[in-house]
Design an enzyme around this catalytic site. Sequence first.
Site, short mmCIF file in Angstrom:
data_model
loop_
_atom_site.label_atom_id
_atom_site.label_comp_id
_atom_site.label_asym_id
_atom_site.label_seq_id
_atom_site.Cartn_x
_atom_site.Cartn_y
_atom_site.Cartn_z
N LYS A 213 0.86 -1.18 0.00
CA LYS A 213 0.00 0.00 0.00
C LYS A 213 0.90 1.23 0.00
CE LYS A 213 -3.65 2.39 2.44
NZ LYS A 213 -4.66 2.33 3.50
N ARG A 223 -10.90 9.75 1.36
CA ARG A 223 -10.79 10.47 2.63
C ARG A 223 -11.96 11.45 2.80
NH1 ARG A 223 -4.15 11.06 2.69
NH2 ARG A 223 -3.77 8.81 2.70
N LYS A 236 1.20 10.08 5.38
CA LYS A 236 1.33 8.71 5.88
C LYS A 236 2.63 8.04 5.43
CE LYS A 236 -3.68 8.10 6.37
NZ LYS A 236 -4.81 7.15 6.30
N GLU A 252 7.42 -6.84 1.36
CA GLU A 252 6.17 -6.70 2.14
C GLU A 252 5.26 -7.91 1.92
OE1 GLU A 252 5.13 -4.79 4.41
OE2 GLU A 252 6.20 -2.88 4.33
N LYS A 267 -2.13 -1.55 -3.87
CA LYS A 267 -2.98 -0.37 -3.82
C LYS A 267 -2.14 0.88 -3.89
CE LYS A 267 -6.08 1.80 -0.59
NZ LYS A 267 -6.55 1.80 0.75
N SER A 293 -10.20 5.32 -4.95
CA SER A 293 -11.16 6.41 -5.16
C SER A 293 -10.69 7.41 -6.21
CB SER A 293 -11.41 7.11 -3.83
OG SER A 293 -10.19 7.55 -3.26
N TYR A 332 -15.12 0.63 -7.02
CA TYR A 332 -16.41 1.30 -6.81
C TYR A 332 -17.32 1.11 -8.02
CZ TYR A 332 -13.59 3.16 -3.09
OH TYR A 332 -12.76 3.24 -2.00
C1 PBG Z 1 -7.22 3.65 5.28
C2 PBG Z 1 -7.65 3.32 3.91
C3 PBG Z 1 -7.50 4.17 2.80
C4 PBG Z 1 -8.11 3.54 1.72
C5 PBG Z 1 -8.60 2.31 2.17
N1 PBG Z 1 -8.30 2.18 3.53
C6 PBG Z 1 -6.94 5.53 2.67
C7 PBG Z 1 -5.73 5.91 3.35
O1 PBG Z 1 -4.82 5.12 3.58
O2 PBG Z 1 -5.66 7.10 3.70
C8 PBG Z 1 -8.18 4.15 0.34
C9 PBG Z 1 -9.19 3.63 -0.60
C10 PBG Z 1 -9.48 4.51 -1.75
O3 PBG Z 1 -8.86 5.57 -1.97
O4 PBG Z 1 -10.40 4.14 -2.50
N2 PBG Z 1 -6.71 2.68 6.08
#
Ligand code: PBG
Length: 345
Positions: A213, A223, A236, A252, A267, A293, A332
């Site tokens: 990730k 968010r 992050k 990982e 991701k 997203s 989505y």
């Molecule tokens: C948070 C989390 C995130 C997403 C899924 N779980 C965002 C982040 O790490 O800030 C993102 C999913 C998306 O953007 O569709 N643990």
Amino acid sequence: MTSSFRSPAITGAHMDEILGGRRLRRNRKSDWSRRLVRENTLTTDDLIWPLFIVDGENVREPVPSMPGVVRLSVDEAVREAENAMRLSIPAIALFPNTDPDLRDASGTEALNDQNLVCRACRAIRAEGYNVGLITDVALDPYTSHGHDGIMDGEKILNDETVEQLCRQALIQADAGADVIAPSDMMDGRVGALRQALDSNGFRDQQILAYSAKYASGFYGPFRDAVGTNATLVGDKRTYQMDPANTDEALREAELDIAEGADMVMVKPGMPYLDIIRRIKDTFQVPTYAYQVSGEFAMIEAASAHGWLDGERVMMESLMAFKRAGADGILTYFAPRVAEVLARGR
Ligand code: PBG
């Protein structure tokens, strides 16, 4: 100005000589032939549908940066779970938009067995739908600072966070989650979760690890959906991966698999197809992509302007994940894709 260059007349015989008979367009000449030589397929079995949950009843609240996506109250989420089953979508993934008043520095609400996610799990379970229930393990929808872990000053505490994630996962499993999906990127969380689940009698709950990730700008609209854009302090980068890295993604995934992950995830999705391919080739384990997203929002925005054929690009983007080696995609678009597939393009 017309150029004075001359190119030779190309006769069939001339081309035969150049190509030695190898004309790749032959297989593309008609629909039946293209179908016959097609290497990858996309079916509803490839889909995981993320849903946003919010408090209330009969609520379907649009997420402005994700056209067509809504936050659902628990009763509406139950309806969508039924839709998922009807559309042959194998699994849904739940994400809460927690009331800001319930967010605190350590994400206490994550441990409330009556929180939104747990209530949604119980309500969906009670209907007996044949749909997999995936729950996200991370603290960001519950913390006042929007980070996935517990903080000490500027620092995200790894081990203390993992301890809390284990407790979060146990109440989710108890509420009926089938798949525990840690998205927090703390070290050692998969092994700790596996132990915690096993020692509490949840041996059949799978772990879908967000293994690779990345610290990505593509999460912006998510968010908004869960209300962490307003709260997030800083970024992050001390736990999510550097977008410049690829070998690290293999490390990982290797660790997560060794610690007991049943499935791994990459991701974001489309900008990271190379990572999916490397992980799939290296480990041959069930590997998933999250079309996040921001990817969804880009396609939707361009299509709303008439700049892209939205449906076509949606299908093409999902096929790209299959071609890269993904066994499935969190997207989505899931219900729309299922509808397109059902009417048989
Ligand atoms: C948070 C989390 C995130 C997403 C899924 N779980 C965002 C982040 O790490 O800030 C993102 C999913 C998306 O953007 O569709 N643990």
